[in-house]
Design a protein around this motif. Structure first.
Motif, PDB file in Angstrom:
ATOM      1  N   CYS A  36      -7.663  19.685 -80.685  1.00  0.00           N
ATOM      2  CA  CYS A  36      -8.641  20.064 -81.951  1.00  0.00           C
ATOM      3  C   CYS A  36      -7.731  20.261 -82.922  1.00  0.00           C
ATOM      4  O   CYS A  36      -6.859  20.901 -83.129  1.00  0.00           O
ATOM      5  N   ALA A  37      -8.244  19.312 -84.013  1.00  0.00           N
ATOM      6  CA  ALA A  37      -7.300  19.241 -85.369  1.00  0.00           C
ATOM      7  C   ALA A  37      -8.352  19.789 -86.443  1.00  0.00           C
ATOM      8  O   ALA A  37      -9.434  19.632 -86.575  1.00  0.00           O
ATOM      9  N   ALA A  38      -7.443  20.365 -87.496  1.00  0.00           N
ATOM     10  CA  ALA A  38      -8.233  21.004 -88.725  1.00  0.00           C
ATOM     11  C   ALA A  38      -7.267  21.537 -89.609  1.00  0.00           C
ATOM     12  O   ALA A  38      -5.862  21.952 -89.013  1.00  0.00           O
ATOM     13  N   ARG A  39      -7.494  22.060 -90.768  1.00  0.00           N
ATOM     14  CA  ARG A  39      -6.515  22.594 -91.628  1.00  0.00           C
ATOM     15  C   ARG A  39      -6.313  24.259 -91.565  1.00  0.00           C
ATOM     16  O   ARG A  39      -5.317  24.784 -91.767  1.00  0.00           O
ATOM     17  N   SER A  40      -7.565  24.714 -90.867  1.00  0.00           N
ATOM     18  CA  SER A  40      -7.510  26.103 -90.869  1.00  0.00           C
ATOM     19  C   SER A  40      -7.000  26.676 -89.525  1.00  0.00           C
ATOM     20  O   SER A  40      -7.619  26.405 -88.259  1.00  0.00           O
ATOM     21  N   GLN A  41      -5.907  27.296 -89.567  1.00  0.00           N
ATOM     22  CA  GLN A  41      -5.227  27.916 -87.938  1.00  0.00           C
ATOM     23  C   GLN A  41      -6.193  28.754 -87.375  1.00  0.00           C
ATOM     24  O   GLN A  41      -6.425  28.869 -86.360  1.00  0.00           O
ATOM     25  N   ALA A  42      -6.758  29.829 -88.282  1.00  0.00           N
ATOM     26  CA  ALA A  42      -7.527  30.505 -87.756  1.00  0.00           C
ATOM     27  C   ALA A  42      -8.879  30.322 -87.201  1.00  0.00           C
ATOM     28  O   ALA A  42      -9.332  30.642 -86.109  1.00  0.00           O
ATOM     29  N   GLN A  43      -9.617  29.231 -87.926  1.00  0.00           N
ATOM     30  CA  GLN A  43     -10.579  28.564 -87.266  1.00  0.00           C
ATOM     31  C   GLN A  43     -10.419  27.899 -86.017  1.00  0.00           C
ATOM     32  O   GLN A  43     -11.082  27.875 -84.993  1.00  0.00           O
ATOM     33  N   LEU A  44      -9.334  27.109 -86.037  1.00  0.00           N
ATOM     34  CA  LEU A  44      -8.803  26.100 -84.752  1.00  0.00           C
ATOM     35  C   LEU A  44      -8.888  27.370 -83.418  1.00  0.00           C
ATOM     36  O   LEU A  44      -9.005  27.131 -82.456  1.00  0.00           O
ATOM     37  N   ASP A  45      -7.989  28.489 -83.895  1.00  0.00           N
ATOM     38  CA  ASP A  45      -7.829  29.520 -82.743  1.00  0.00           C
ATOM     39  C   ASP A  45      -9.033  30.028 -82.307  1.00  0.00           C
ATOM     40  O   ASP A  45      -9.245  30.321 -80.903  1.00  0.00           O
ATOM     41  N   GLU A  46     -10.067  30.076 -82.981  1.00  0.00           N
ATOM     42  CA  GLU A  46     -11.117  30.653 -82.302  1.00  0.00           C
ATOM     43  C   GLU A  46     -12.191  29.537 -81.595  1.00  0.00           C
ATOM     44  O   GLU A  46     -12.552  29.883 -80.534  1.00  0.00           O
ATOM     45  N   THR A  47     -11.733  28.160 -81.985  1.00  0.00           N
ATOM     46  CA  THR A  47     -12.473  27.202 -81.105  1.00  0.00           C
ATOM     47  C   THR A  47     -11.911  26.990 -79.862  1.00  0.00           C
ATOM     48  O   THR A  47     -12.306  26.895 -78.844  1.00  0.00           O
ATOM     49  N   ILE A  48     -10.497  27.272 -79.889  1.00  0.00           N
ATOM     50  CA  ILE A  48      -9.682  27.342 -78.546  1.00  0.00           C
ATOM     51  C   ILE A  48      -9.874  28.415 -77.596  1.00  0.00           C
ATOM     52  O   ILE A  48     -10.069  28.084 -76.451  1.00  0.00           O
ATOM     53  N   ARG A  49     -10.162  29.463 -78.339  1.00  0.00           N
ATOM     54  CA  ARG A  49     -10.451  30.615 -77.507  1.00  0.00           C
ATOM     55  C   ARG A  49     -11.802  30.570 -76.777  1.00  0.00           C
ATOM     56  O   ARG A  49     -11.894  30.629 -75.559  1.00  0.00           O
ATOM     57  N   VAL A  50     -12.764  29.967 -77.460  1.00  0.00           N
ATOM     58  CA  VAL A  50     -14.361  29.587 -76.749  1.00  0.00           C
ATOM     59  C   VAL A  50     -13.919  28.644 -75.573  1.00  0.00           C
ATOM     60  O   VAL A  50     -14.534  28.925 -74.622  1.00  0.00           O
ATOM     61  N   ILE A  51     -13.029  27.596 -75.834  1.00  0.00           N
ATOM     62  CA  ILE A  51     -12.977  26.445 -74.839  1.00  0.00           C
ATOM     63  C   ILE A  51     -12.323  27.154 -73.577  1.00  0.00           C
ATOM     64  O   ILE A  51     -12.820  27.005 -72.442  1.00  0.00           O
ATOM     65  N   ARG A  52     -11.242  27.761 -73.829  1.00  0.00           N
ATOM     66  CA  ARG A  52     -10.538  28.163 -72.788  1.00  0.00           C
ATOM     67  C   ARG A  52     -11.324  29.499 -72.105  1.00  0.00           C
ATOM     68  O   ARG A  52     -10.998  29.688 -70.729  1.00  0.00           O
ATOM     69  N   ASP A  53     -12.202  30.302 -72.669  1.00  0.00           N
ATOM     70  CA  ASP A  53     -12.844  31.278 -72.217  1.00  0.00           C
ATOM     71  C   ASP A  53     -13.813  30.717 -71.161  1.00  0.00           C
ATOM     72  O   ASP A  53     -14.043  31.451 -70.177  1.00  0.00           O
ATOM     73  N   ALA A  54     -14.235  29.562 -71.374  1.00  0.00           N
ATOM     74  CA  ALA A  54     -15.241  28.882 -70.400  1.00  0.00           C
ATOM     75  C   ALA A  54     -14.532  28.192 -69.445  1.00  0.00           C
ATOM     76  O   ALA A  54     -14.835  27.274 -68.730  1.00  0.00           O
TER      77      ALA A  54
END
Length: 244
Positions: A36-54
């Motif tokens: 997952c690539a983007a400029r905002s680390q905070a937004q990326l962290d939330e995407t990763i959290r959702v993926i890993r939680d699932a």
């Protein structure tokens, strides 16, 4: 349960929010390992959290698609972590100048082209060495504004039109290597890029279905699972024909 993207490695730009986030989560649910690539680390962290939680597998990589070295680093990190990429979703984009050409701010006009056209070019260019040996898919998130004039401003229309022509050129260049390159036009999706004027309201909504990012995932998944002899150089749209 059969997962359509099991063992596949996907890179999704602009994955911190909106359509990119929806596709990253959707692909991970289908078994892909997602970078997952983007400029905002905070937004990326939330995407990763959702993926890993699932129960999915994903990593975050902070980058700016307008910087070639950032894209080189993105694919180097992908190879080091998972292996060569199979699926690229060039989604990162923006609209920084909505006024007429006469009234436009030059810096904002250029920035729109840098993100929407050069950013797609870099995202695709640096993936090619990994894709050519084994085939794969490039999905460019386009816009109906790249196929007609007016509406969102000249810079956005021109940048998206250029990205659509890049899709067609890449499809020709990569056809013999089993790499399919297509454009996905999502239409009106509830994301930050829409201006208030472009958001449909109440019963006046009408002809265009107002979608959520997750509604774009089935078409992206369809394109990512086609065989090497499948469609390439094509534009697939979730918009009504009379809205394009």
């Amino acid at each position: 349960m059969n997962q359509q993207l099991e063992s596949k490695i996907a890179v999704v730009t602009g994955a911190g929010r909106g359509i990119g986030r929806g596709i990253a989560i959707g692909f991970a649910r289908q078994g892909a390992k997602v970078v997952c690539a983007a400029r905002s680390q905070a937004q990326l962290d939330e995407t990763i959290r959702v993926i890993r939680d699932a129960g999915g597998d994903a990593i975050a990589h902070r980058c700016d698609v307008t910087r070639p070295d950032d894209l080189r680093d993105l694919y180097a990190r992908t190879r080091a972590t998972y292996g060569p990429v199979d699926i690229v979703v060039a989604n990162a984009g923006g609209n920084f100048e909505r006024r007429s050409v006469e009234d436009s701010d030059i810096a904002a006009w250029e920035e729109t082209l840098r993100v929407n056209l050069l950013g797609v070019y870099y995202t695709c260019k640096f993936a090619i060495p990994d894709l050519k040996p084994k085939g794969g898919h490039i999905i460019v998130i386009g816009s109906g504004m790249g196929h007609r004039d007016g509406g969102a401003g000249s810079a956005y229309s021109v940048s998206k039109a250029g990205a659509w022509m890049l899709v067609r050129n890449l499809a020709t260049e990569l056809r013999d290597y089993g790499v399919c390159v297509n454009e996905l036009i999502p239409g009106l999706v509830d994301t930050a890029i829409l201006s208030e004027a472009e958001r449909p309201a109440g019963s006046a909504l009408s002809l265009e279905w107002f979608k959520q990012p997750a509604d774009v995932v089935p078409l992206a998944l369809f394109l990512a699972t086609q065989p090497p002899t499948g469609p390439t150089g094509q534009s697939f749209s979730l918009m009504r024909r009379d809205s394009q």
